[in-house]
Design an enzyme around this catalytic site. Structure first.
Site, PDB file in Angstrom:
ATOM      1  N   SER A 126       0.741  -1.315  -0.066  1.00  0.00           N
ATOM      2  CA  SER A 126       0.012  -0.018   0.059  1.00  0.00           C
ATOM      3  C   SER A 126       0.802   1.318  -0.104  1.00  0.00           C
ATOM      4  CB  SER A 126      -0.859  -0.103   1.072  1.00  0.00           C
ATOM      5  OG  SER A 126      -1.857  -0.994   1.422  1.00  0.00           O
ATOM      6  N   HIS A 177       0.749   4.816   4.437  1.00  0.00           N
ATOM      7  CA  HIS A 177       0.124   5.168   3.390  1.00  0.00           C
ATOM      8  C   HIS A 177       0.357   6.966   3.303  1.00  0.00           C
ATOM      9  CE1 HIS A 177      -3.407   2.006   3.277  1.00  0.00           C
ATOM     10  NE2 HIS A 177      -2.282   1.714   3.249  1.00  0.00           N
TER      11      HIS A 177
END
Length: 248
Positions: A126, A177
């Site tokens: 991610s 993230h």
């Protein structure tokens, strides 16, 4: 930029880096969950801050390719297949894999320094994928010559959805993230220096490949409701997979 209508063969040939990354995702997923010594692969490669502090620096890289849950590996792999090809074509193979890995490493370094030694083990692509969105974000804000308004709206919409899911879902590495996104945006000016728009790359000799002439959408009227419908179906699949991560 984000509509995929290639055959598997042409996709593999046009985007070898993304194909290889997704293959690694799936191979490691199957190995860690179903094959002998899978637990050993997981324990050696997973992001674990105390181990990094003791000099196991490969753990800043290996988690980028590792997933445990089926929803997790499908979500990240599908995201990469949707949003990676345009950048692989625009940047080239070497620059694309470089910025992908650097964004992922930045995400894991931020997790190490800001998360501290008590931060739980972490893994997943991610952070690197958010790094790609950081590149797109930079394009939307500062390189409008590389992306049109419609695709800019797509980028901003899916980025907002991704950030909302980051803070809503449990067991998400928020630091990865956010700093993957920041890292991609910070590196973008360097890597986009000589880039051309995605539609500038045409494959006129191969009938199986996608034509990147933007005028064809005007001729075929695929640029209206059908175009948006296809995009939202893709986004809907991503959201559903993201929700399933909670359960698998």
């Amino acid at each position: 930029m984000f509509i995929r209508n290639e055959s598997f063969y042409s996709f593999r040939r046009n985007y070898p880096v993304i194909t290889a990354i997704v293959a690694i995702h799936l191979i490691l997923f199957v190995w860690m969950n179903f094959l002998p010594f899978g637990y050993l692969v997981r324990n050696i490669g997973i992001g674990f801050n105390p181990a990094v502090a003791q000099g196991e620096y490969w753990r800043l890289i290996t988690p980028i390719f590792m997933h445990l849950g089926v929803g997790h590996v499908l979500f990240n792999s599908f995201s990469l297949v949707l949003f990676g090809p345009a950048l692989e074509k625009m940047l080239g193979k070497v620059k694309f894999i470089s910025i992908y890995l650097l964004a992922g490493i930045i995400a894991n370094i931020a997790t190490f320094y800001l998360g501290g030694l008590s931060y739980p083990p972490h893994l997943g692509a991610s952070g690197a994928i958010f790094g790609l969105f950081g590149v797109y974000l930079y394009m939307v804000l500062n390189r409008k010559d590389l992306i049109d308004q419609a695709n800019s709206q797509v980028v901003m919409t899916i980025l907002i959805i991704g950030l909302v899911m980051t803070f809503v879902n449990t067991n998400i590495n928020i630091l990865a993230h956010l700093f993957g996104l920041i890292g991609g945006a910070a590196l973008a000016p360097i890597f986009l220096a000589n880039a051309r728009p995605f539609y500038a790359y045409r494959h006129v000799h191969d009938p199986d490949e996608v034509s990147f002439n933007p005028n064809r959408w005007r001729k075929r009227r695929l640029n209206g409701a059908t175009f948006q419908k296809a995009l939202w179906i893709g986004f809907g699949i991503l959201v559903v997979i993201g929700i399933l991560i909670r359960f698998f």
